[in-house]
Design a protein around this motif. Structure first.
Motif, PDB file in Angstrom:
ATOM      1  N   VAL A 124       0.854  -1.195   0.000  1.00 12.98           N
ATOM      2  CA  VAL A 124       0.000   0.000   0.000  1.00 12.98           C
ATOM      3  C   VAL A 124       0.885   1.238   0.000  1.00 12.98           C
ATOM      4  O   VAL A 124       1.756   1.395   0.862  1.00 12.98           O
ATOM      5  CB  VAL A 124      -0.934   0.023   1.217  1.00 12.98           C
ATOM      6  CG1 VAL A 124      -1.902   1.196   1.110  1.00 12.98           C
ATOM      7  CG2 VAL A 124      -1.695  -1.289   1.354  1.00 12.98           C
ATOM      8  N   LEU A 125       0.628   2.119  -0.962  1.00 13.96           N
ATOM      9  CA  LEU A 125       1.389   3.363  -1.089  1.00 13.96           C
ATOM     10  C   LEU A 125       0.498   4.555  -0.775  1.00 13.96           C
ATOM     11  O   LEU A 125      -0.667   4.585  -1.167  1.00 13.96           O
ATOM     12  CB  LEU A 125       1.920   3.546  -2.513  1.00 13.96           C
ATOM     13  CG  LEU A 125       3.174   2.814  -2.944  1.00 13.96           C
ATOM     14  CD1 LEU A 125       3.454   3.129  -4.402  1.00 13.96           C
ATOM     15  CD2 LEU A 125       4.351   3.241  -2.088  1.00 13.96           C
ATOM     16  N   LEU A 126       1.068   5.561  -0.103  1.00 15.23           N
ATOM     17  CA  LEU A 126       0.375   6.835   0.077  1.00 15.23           C
ATOM     18  C   LEU A 126       0.936   7.813  -0.958  1.00 15.23           C
ATOM     19  O   LEU A 126       2.123   8.153  -0.923  1.00 15.23           O
ATOM     20  CB  LEU A 126       0.593   7.372   1.492  1.00 15.23           C
ATOM     21  CG  LEU A 126      -0.237   8.599   1.876  1.00 15.23           C
ATOM     22  CD1 LEU A 126      -1.721   8.273   1.882  1.00 15.23           C
ATOM     23  CD2 LEU A 126       0.195   9.148   3.235  1.00 15.23           C
ATOM     24  N   THR A 127       0.101   8.236  -1.889  1.00 15.06           N
ATOM     25  CA  THR A 127       0.539   9.147  -2.947  1.00 15.06           C
ATOM     26  C   THR A 127      -0.356  10.378  -2.967  1.00 15.06           C
ATOM     27  O   THR A 127      -1.436  10.396  -2.376  1.00 15.06           O
ATOM     28  CB  THR A 127       0.495   8.468  -4.323  1.00 15.06           C
ATOM     29  OG1 THR A 127      -0.878   8.274  -4.714  1.00 15.06           O
ATOM     30  CG2 THR A 127       1.208   7.125  -4.313  1.00 15.06           C
ATOM     31  N   ILE A 128       0.121  11.404  -3.676  1.00  9.27           N
ATOM     32  CA  ILE A 128      -0.651  12.634  -3.803  1.00  9.27           C
ATOM     33  C   ILE A 128      -0.316  13.299  -5.132  1.00  9.27           C
ATOM     34  O   ILE A 128       0.816  13.179  -5.627  1.00  9.27           O
ATOM     35  CB  ILE A 128      -0.354  13.598  -2.627  1.00  9.27           C
ATOM     36  CG1 ILE A 128      -1.316  14.786  -2.640  1.00  9.27           C
ATOM     37  CG2 ILE A 128       1.092  14.054  -2.640  1.00  9.27           C
ATOM     38  CD1 ILE A 128      -1.221  15.655  -1.394  1.00  9.27           C
ATOM     39  N   THR A 212      -2.942   2.306  -3.999  1.00  6.92           N
ATOM     40  CA  THR A 212      -2.605   3.644  -3.514  1.00  6.92           C
ATOM     41  C   THR A 212      -3.742   4.232  -2.693  1.00  6.92           C
ATOM     42  O   THR A 212      -4.919   3.964  -2.935  1.00  6.92           O
ATOM     43  CB  THR A 212      -2.285   4.594  -4.676  1.00  6.92           C
ATOM     44  OG1 THR A 212      -3.388   4.632  -5.578  1.00  6.92           O
ATOM     45  CG2 THR A 212      -1.040   4.139  -5.413  1.00  6.92           C
ATOM     46  N   VAL A 213      -3.349   5.032  -1.721  1.00  6.50           N
ATOM     47  CA  VAL A 213      -4.274   5.784  -0.869  1.00  6.50           C
ATOM     48  C   VAL A 213      -3.822   7.241  -0.922  1.00  6.50           C
ATOM     49  O   VAL A 213      -2.626   7.528  -1.053  1.00  6.50           O
ATOM     50  CB  VAL A 213      -4.242   5.258   0.581  1.00  6.50           C
ATOM     51  CG1 VAL A 213      -5.025   6.168   1.526  1.00  6.50           C
ATOM     52  CG2 VAL A 213      -4.792   3.835   0.639  1.00  6.50           C
ATOM     53  N   HIS A 214      -4.778   8.164  -0.830  1.00 10.66           N
ATOM     54  CA  HIS A 214      -4.437   9.584  -0.889  1.00 10.66           C
ATOM     55  C   HIS A 214      -4.796  10.269   0.429  1.00 10.66           C
ATOM     56  O   HIS A 214      -5.839   9.972   1.028  1.00 10.66           O
ATOM     57  CB  HIS A 214      -5.188  10.260  -2.041  1.00 10.66           C
ATOM     58  CG  HIS A 214      -5.002   9.569  -3.352  1.00 10.66           C
ATOM     59  ND1 HIS A 214      -3.780   9.443  -3.965  1.00 10.66           N
ATOM     60  CD2 HIS A 214      -5.894   8.942  -4.167  1.00 10.66           C
ATOM     61  CE1 HIS A 214      -3.914   8.783  -5.105  1.00 10.66           C
ATOM     62  NE2 HIS A 214      -5.188   8.454  -5.243  1.00 10.66           N
ATOM     63  N   PRO A 215      -3.967  11.201   0.891  1.00  7.31           N
ATOM     64  CA  PRO A 215      -4.282  11.947   2.117  1.00  7.31           C
ATOM     65  C   PRO A 215      -5.380  12.966   1.867  1.00  7.31           C
ATOM     66  O   PRO A 215      -5.732  13.261   0.725  1.00  7.31           O
ATOM     67  CB  PRO A 215      -2.959  12.641   2.448  1.00  7.31           C
ATOM     68  CG  PRO A 215      -2.313  12.837   1.114  1.00  7.31           C
ATOM     69  CD  PRO A 215      -2.686  11.632   0.299  1.00  7.31           C
ATOM     70  N   GLU A 216      -5.911  13.532   2.954  1.00  3.79           N
ATOM     71  CA  GLU A 216      -6.984  14.512   2.821  1.00  3.79           C
ATOM     72  C   GLU A 216      -6.480  15.849   2.291  1.00  3.79           C
ATOM     73  O   GLU A 216      -7.205  16.582   1.625  1.00  3.79           O
ATOM     74  CB  GLU A 216      -7.678  14.714   4.168  1.00  3.79           C
ATOM     75  CG  GLU A 216      -8.432  13.472   4.640  1.00  3.79           C
ATOM     76  CD  GLU A 216      -9.172  13.712   5.945  1.00  3.79           C
ATOM     77  OE1 GLU A 216      -9.549  14.876   6.206  1.00  3.79           O
ATOM     78  OE2 GLU A 216      -9.366  12.749   6.702  1.00  3.79           O
ATOM     79  N   ASN A 217      -5.230  16.194   2.618  1.00  7.53           N
ATOM     80  CA  ASN A 217      -4.675  17.453   2.119  1.00  7.53           C
ATOM     81  C   ASN A 217      -3.161  17.352   2.039  1.00  7.53           C
ATOM     82  O   ASN A 217      -2.542  16.431   2.572  1.00  7.53           O
ATOM     83  CB  ASN A 217      -5.094  18.636   3.011  1.00  7.53           C
ATOM     84  CG  ASN A 217      -4.699  18.412   4.460  1.00  7.53           C
ATOM     85  OD1 ASN A 217      -3.533  18.261   4.781  1.00  7.53           O
ATOM     86  ND2 ASN A 217      -5.693  18.401   5.351  1.00  7.53           N
ATOM     87  N   GLU A 218      -2.574  18.324   1.356  1.00  7.61           N
ATOM     88  CA  GLU A 218      -1.128  18.304   1.122  1.00  7.61           C
ATOM     89  C   GLU A 218      -0.332  18.470   2.406  1.00  7.61           C
ATOM     90  O   GLU A 218       0.736  17.877   2.571  1.00  7.61           O
ATOM     91  CB  GLU A 218      -0.774  19.412   0.130  1.00  7.61           C
ATOM     92  CG  GLU A 218       0.681  19.399  -0.311  1.00  7.61           C
ATOM     93  CD  GLU A 218       0.966  20.448  -1.373  1.00  7.61           C
ATOM     94  OE1 GLU A 218       2.155  20.816  -1.532  1.00  7.61           O
ATOM     95  OE2 GLU A 218       0.019  20.915  -2.035  1.00  7.61           O
ATOM     96  N   ALA A 219      -0.828  19.288   3.343  1.00  8.84           N
ATOM     97  CA  ALA A 219      -0.105  19.528   4.588  1.00  8.84           C
ATOM     98  C   ALA A 219       0.120  18.241   5.371  1.00  8.84           C
ATOM     99  O   ALA A 219       1.114  18.108   6.096  1.00  8.84           O
ATOM    100  CB  ALA A 219      -0.876  20.529   5.455  1.00  8.84           C
ATOM    101  N   GLU A 220      -0.780  17.284   5.191  1.00  4.42           N
ATOM    102  CA  GLU A 220      -0.695  16.022   5.928  1.00  4.42           C
ATOM    103  C   GLU A 220       0.575  15.250   5.610  1.00  4.42           C
ATOM    104  O   GLU A 220       1.087  14.501   6.447  1.00  4.42           O
ATOM    105  CB  GLU A 220      -1.934  15.181   5.611  1.00  4.42           C
ATOM    106  CG  GLU A 220      -2.136  13.988   6.516  1.00  4.42           C
ATOM    107  CD  GLU A 220      -3.399  13.230   6.183  1.00  4.42           C
ATOM    108  OE1 GLU A 220      -3.532  12.092   6.665  1.00  4.42           O
ATOM    109  OE2 GLU A 220      -4.247  13.769   5.449  1.00  4.42           O
TER     110      GLU A 220
END
Length: 453
Positions: A124-128, A212-220
């Motif tokens: 599982v990757l966290l991408t943005i 992939t999973v995405h965060p709620e915002n860039e600051a995260e």
């Protein structure tokens, strides 16, 4: 499934130009690495591993209450090298989540979404997606949209540099696979380092599902490399706190001018004026009003209390419908009962002020137990320190203390007593007595004052 959480905190952080480890610099009053550890601790069935290196003793000492397994990386050679050092401690039947000590605002809800997708055959990757992805590793996908690799900025082709989906560095992988991939890493790249991101291509080659999973915002997922980025992240954090406070029913007269450096809990109809700072844990009851330029730390403020401008409150308990300030200072150990009043330029320390009692201005009340409905005149002080020890002043209910009085502790003033203005009280005053303690006034006729030479 058991879960290892690895927090990387070994980097030098030379761009911070600091005598302290980068990850110990604070966002919202809390060290970045402690924020990450606190979030990680919310995930169930997890074991924490903290990778330290440069100034690692500082980091270890600051985080010892988390009971994390400390792993040293004295000569850092990349993120892959860091994970290889942790590999002997990873549980074969579990998964490993990689986090970063300088990415402090990652949310537990995002990490929970990642863990929900984890299987023994899934990475599982966290991408943005970023409008300006410069500096980040790019997510490379095939014609079917499946992730095949991560390419670092310095190793990317022109076509790959145009990709806007980037790697945050946060990933979750099955340990039995991860250990094999880590052992196979090489440092044949522009940086001469062992990239953790290289395991993505290995996972694709071995047929794992890469999701992939995405965060709620860039600051995260924003990291900190210098003080400019630290300041920007601080503003992001404070903006988030302001929004949450307003959603919970507080009125902020200017949401851009508040600093929450800990935990601020508010009741309904709270009003907070500009430039207020809240540290530690602060609780504001219903209908509380905080004037401009106030500083509150580790305190509880009761319902309908008004705190006027430029007031400092530290480690104190304030009752309901109190009136404090302006320019007041409540030091640790102060307890105000309901409807008490502390006026301008009044300082209290380790003092209990009874219900309805008033210390209106220009006074110091320390190490004092004061009853209800006491009136303290301007310029009154408790002389609580003899040069070695502190002593207690006890004041009963309904006492009137005249202006410019000194109460030399230990001393007792009983219920209903009156102290004449200008007195220095060294002995007990009994109930309803009037105490005078001042020299007799002498007036001299024909006095010739000093003449300027």
């Amino acid at each position: 499934m058991t879960q290892d959480i690895v927090i990387l905190a070994a980097g030098k952080g030379s761009r911070m130009k600091s005598a302290f480890s980068k990850v110990l610099h604070k966002v919202g009053g809390i060290a970045m690495v402690r924020r990450v550890l606190t979030t990680a601790n919310t995930l169930p069935d997890s074991k924490l591993h903290l990778v330290v290196g440069h100034q690692g003793e500082q980091v270890e000492a600051n985080c010892q209450d988390f009971s994390a397994n400390i792993v040293w990386q004295n000569d850092p050679q990349g993120t892959g090298d860091a994970l290889r050092r942790v590999a002997p401690f990873l549980q074969d039947d579990g998964v490993a989540l990689t986090l970063y000590g300088d990415v402090p605002l990652i949310r537990a809800s995002t990490l929970t979404k990642m863990t929900a997708l984890s299987t023994p055959n899934t990475l599982v990757l966290l991408t943005i997606k970023l409008d300006n992805p410069t500096g980040y590793g790019r997510i490379v996908r095939d014609d079917h949209g499946k992730v095949t690799a991560i390419v670092e900025q310095k190793d990317a082709s022109v076509e790959q540099l145009a990709i806007q989906e980037v790697n945050t560095g946060i990933l979750l992988a099955p340990n039995h696979r991860l250990k094999v991939w880590l052992a196979a890493l090489t440092n044949t790249n522009a940086q001469g380092e062992y990239y953790l991101t290289d395991v993505i291509a290995m996972a694709a080659r071995d047929g794992l599902d890469i999701v992939t999973v995405h965060p709620e915002n860039e600051a995260e997922v924003a990291g900190v490399n210098d003080r400019v980025q630290l300041a920007a992240l601080e503003r992001d954090w404070q903006h988030q706190q302001a929004i949450q406070l307003m959603q919970n029913g507080a009125t902020l007269l200017d949401p851009s001018r508040i600093d929450v450096r800990g935990e601020l809990i508010t009741g309904h109809d709270v009003i907070i004026d500009v430039n207020c700072v809240f540290e530690g844990k602060v609780v504001l009851g219903n209908g509380v009003e905080i004037g401009p330029n106030c500083h509150l730390k580790d305190c509880v403020i009761g319902d309908n209390t008004i705190v006027k401008s430029h007031t400092l409150i530290d480690d104190s308990q304030v009752g309901e419908s109190c009136d404090i300030g302006p320019f007041a200072r409540l030091r640790p150990g102060t307890q105000l009962s309901n409807k008490a009043k502390i006026g301008n330029f009044v300082e209290t320390k380790k003092a209990r002020i009874g219900e309805g009692s008033k210390v209106n201005h220009l006074s110091y009340i320390g190490d004092t137990d004061m009853g209800a409905n006491v009136n303290v005149g301007a310029g009154t002080i408790t002389c609580n320190y003899d040069g070695v020890n502190k002593h207690l002043t006890q004041v009963g209910d309904n006492v009137f203390i005249g202006s410019n009085t000194s109460l030399v502790a230990p001393v007792q003033v009983a219920e209903g007593a009156t102290i004449a203005a200008g007195s220095t009280i060294t002995k007990q005053v009994n109930e309803k007595q009037l105490a005078f303690a001042r020299a007799r006034q002498i007036n001299k006729d024909n006095w010739i004052g000093p003449v300027k030479k």
